[in-house]
Design an enzyme around this catalytic site. Structure first.
Site, PDB file in Angstrom:
ATOM      1  N   HIS A   1     -51.889  -3.456 -16.849  1.00 23.09           N
ATOM      2  CA  HIS A   1     -50.576  -3.714 -16.273  1.00 23.09           C
ATOM      3  C   HIS A   1     -49.973  -5.020 -16.794  1.00 23.09           C
ATOM      4  CE1 HIS A   1     -50.348  -0.796 -12.663  1.00 23.09           C
ATOM      5  NE2 HIS A   1     -51.121  -0.291 -13.611  1.00 23.09           N
TER       6      HIS A   1
ATOM      7  N   HIS B   1     -58.211   6.333 -17.245  1.00 19.39           N
ATOM      8  CA  HIS B   1     -58.514   7.066 -16.016  1.00 19.39           C
ATOM      9  C   HIS B   1     -59.937   7.595 -15.985  1.00 19.39           C
ATOM     10  CE1 HIS B   1     -53.982   7.858 -15.052  1.00 19.39           C
ATOM     11  NE2 HIS B   1     -54.309   6.579 -15.090  1.00 19.39           N
TER      12      HIS B   1
END
Length: 718
Positions: A78, A246
């Site tokens: 992020h 993920h």
């Protein structure tokens, strides 16, 4: 509360973003050299310290599965993932995640805790290790600690200590909302307006639930492709990043966030000391972040094929999770459950996001997933390269990379240029070349415009562009409308002939590159123009630029550097797909990317006008009877009350300048000229250059600002 000028007059041109280019905000002082400090680190020791933190679960913020690795991966992702190619802004450099607005984005819920967990490491190494580097390095160490082999790591991200107010995040005034003004097409599934890359205000990429918060896999796939392309990622890289990221960890939505989460860090009470999102949800596991709940596979702290296998081998159906958000659960009970995040004796069913299922339902993405599933080593390689690119895309050329883990490989996305394998020109050769340039058929205007066109592509945001490489002779730059391709071809042919004659006549190893010659030609023209005005100046010149090849140039990647507006050449462009309403807003945006101050912007525009260096040699803004002579006439005539100004089109972009007494037409101008008389701060700066005794100072300041722009990409001189 005292209102700012911007609040009193919302349409006021924002010039304060240029002040950061002159202000000293670094508490370490102007002599601080982060590169030197970083090189003193023992990187193995730093990584060991980070790994110690990784598996030491803290009572105040317990680690999922006893391992902070997935948490740190999210933090690093992020931080770096805000980068967008349109203007090169955001990304991991500067450690901007610790400053607003990123520190308080809804998509960054609880990442304040991740940074606090690393605070002991930062304390130990102090100014030798920036937060920007530490955040990225922690992501790498996290991957390695869970069995993944990363491609490398480079330090060199000096911290910012002030938010970058130049970043345009979007037109919305509320978090997690989307307005039609964000897109060219239909909201949330259309083409984003430049320079944006995220489809929803306050989210890093796209809505994980799907467009409009609905489980629309087709629309989600379109958004993913649109968004990741704006990070310069192709389909293979996109799938590798999503699948690789993920593979680890889980998402947290034990209950609805709005019911339990407190205010974000920037709105939290003072006693929280910079932490936000306090929550009153006491049930286990007690974590609320995204509002979506569950892991992606049964081995959330291990690198394996679990994510891809689960996604492809099971059918998935959309449901509302405990956090009230859309997510997807497997159809049937044959999926392997993960251990509980806080209690390993419990189990938790894997889930998928709408953005995950979208990969399976998009034909091109699915083909890549299936290829990765059949070839795990290819998946490992693809993710390692894409992850490295994600973390380092905003750092610029490889000579800025620091540390023992920098790969030997140079990538096209780093805009490489070859080394100079010859002896550089000295003072005698420079004087000889200047004489040759000025006696050629090329005009001062042509030499100035060509040098400007090459150098002004530079962006300080991601250190891309600039004159080095002479990419102005390559696609796509040679075909940009602003560069007047037909005239540019003529100029380049002449410069190439001068280069070949000079290099071919040398008995020694002294050579000149076209990149150096382009800059030298601009310098020579500026010096001659100053001499014509009665001033003897020398523009500094440091040889060492080299010429890149077309193979070293990613055409698609360089397209984003094409100016929509160039105030310096008085180029208004055509229809635009960006968020800016007026050309002068784009002028300030470009000045910020060029690291210019308000005075530097002012003298460069005024000087380029009197030099006659305008798009297609138009007379617009050339407020002088002696074009090609470096005078302060632009400011003298702009501020002269003997003239009046009238728009000639409905867009109020073009104006006529007429004598007040006779009504005779004197000149034409654009908004990019008149703003220096209209805006109070720009007019105050122009005042400093229009006076009878100001011309010499103007010439000196122009030379300094010109040399600065010509040298912005010379990292080899730092």
């Amino acid at each position: 509360m005292t209102w700012s000028n911007q609040e009193w007059w919302p349409d006021l041109l924002r010039l304060d973003v240029l002040d950061d280019n002159t202000a000293e905000t670094n508490p370490y002082g102007e002599d601080f050299d982060y590169d030197e400090e970083f090189e003193q680190l023992d990187l193995d020791e730093v990584k060991s310290d980070i790994e110690d933190v990784m598996t030491d679960s803290q009572d105040w913020w317990p680690a999922d599965y006893g391992h902070y690795g997935p948490f740190f991966i999210r933090m690093a992702w992020h931080s770096a993932g805000t980068y967008r190619t349109a203007d090169g802004r955001a990304g991991a450099s500067g450690g901007l995640q610790r400053l607003p607005p990123e520190s308080s984005w809804p998509d960054n819920v609880n990442l304040d805790k991740a940074r606090r967990l690393l605070q002991p490491v930062k304390k130990k190494y102090g100014k030798k290790l920036s937060w920007g580097d530490l955040i990225v390095l922690a992501g790498n160490v996290a991957l390695e600690s869970m069995g993944f082999e990363t491609y490398g790591f480079a330090g060199g991200r000096e911290d910012a200590f002030k938010s970058n107010e130049a970043v345009e995040w979007g037109p919305e005034t509320e978090w997690e909302t989307t307005s039609p003004e964000r897109f060219e097409g239909d909201a949330e599934v259309g083409a984003l307006k430049n320079p944006l890359a995220n489809t929803v205000m306050g989210l890093i990429y796209v809505n994980p639930e799907g467009p409009y918060g609905e489980p629309d896999v087709e629309g989600s796939a379109k958004n993913i492709r649109e968004e990741f392309s704006r990070m310069a990622m192709d389909d293979d890289e996109t799938v590798a990043l999503i699948a690789g990221g993920h593979t680890f960890g889980k998402v947290h939505g034990a209950d609805e966030p709005e019911e339990h989460l407190g205010p974000e860090p920037e709105a939290a009470p003072i006693e929280e000391q910079g932490l936000g999102w306090d929550h009153d949800f006491e049930e286990k596991p007690g974590m609320i972040t995204s509002g979506i709940e569950g892991p992606w596979n049964d081995t959330p702290t291990q690198w394996d094929m679990g994510y891809i296998d689960n996604l492809l081998e099971h059918d998935w159906t959309s449901v509302k999770g405990p956090g009230g958000a859309w997510q997807w659960r497997p159809v049937g009970d044959d999926v392997d459950y993960a251990p509980g995040a806080q209690d390993s004796s419990e189990t938790e069913e894997p889930m998928m996001l709408t953005t995950d299922v979208a990969l399976k339902h998009d034909d091109d993405y699915r083909e890549i997933l299936e290829r990765f599933q059949e070839n795990p080593d290819e998946f490992q390689e693809a993710f390692s390269r894409a992850w490295y690119k994600l973390l380092h895309r905003d750092m610029g050329p490889p000579e800025r990379y620091l540390g023992p883990e920098v790969p030997n490989e140079t990538f096209t996305w780093q805009d490489p240029v070859p080394d100079a394998e010859y002896e550089l020109v000295g003072d005698e050769e420079i004087a000889e070349l200047k004489e040759e340039l000025l006696s050629s058929e090329l005009t001062r205007s042509q030499l100035v415009k060509t040098a400007w066109a090459a150098a002004s592509t530079y962006r300080d945001s991601d250190k891309r562009g600039g004159a080095n490489g002479a990419r102005i002779r390559l696609e796509p730059q040679r075909s940009w409308d602003v560069n007047e391709p037909d005239e540019l071809e003529t100029v380049l042919e002449t410069l190439q002939a001068i280069k070949e004659d000079f290099n071919g006549s040398r008995a020694d190893d002294v050579r000149i590159s076209l990149a150096d010659l382009i800059v030298l030609g601009g310098n020579a023209a500026v010096e001659e123009a100053a001499a014509a005005a009665g001033y003897d100046v020398t523009v500094p010149f440091e040889p060492g630029r080299t010429d890149a090849t077309q193979e070293q140039t990613d055409v698609e990647s360089f397209e984003v550097l094409e100016p929509k507006v160039d105030a310096f050449r008085n180029y208004l462009g055509g229809e635009s797909d960006d968020l800016y309403d007026y050309p002068e807003e784009r002028m300030i945006d470009k000045a910020e990317l060029l690291n210019l101050s308000v005075p530097e912007l002012t003298v460069l525009v005024g000087g380029m006008r009197t030099l006659g260096a305008t798009y297609r040699d138009t007379s617009r803004g050339v407020f002088t009877d002696e074009p090609g002579t470096l005078t302060n006439d632009f400011f003298v005539n702009l501020l002269d009350m003997g003239y009046e100004w009238e728009p000639v089109d409905e867009d109020r972009e073009i104006f006529e300048v007429c004598d007040r007494e006779t009504g005779d037409l004197e000149w034409e101008a654009t908004r990019l000229d008149l703003i220096f008389g209209s805006n109070a701060r720009l007019r105050a700066t122009a005042d400093a250059y229009f006076a009878d005794d100001a011309e010499e100072q103007f010439v000196e300041d122009f030379v300094d600002a010109w040399h600065k722009v010509m040298s912005l990409d010379r990292f080899d001189l730092e």
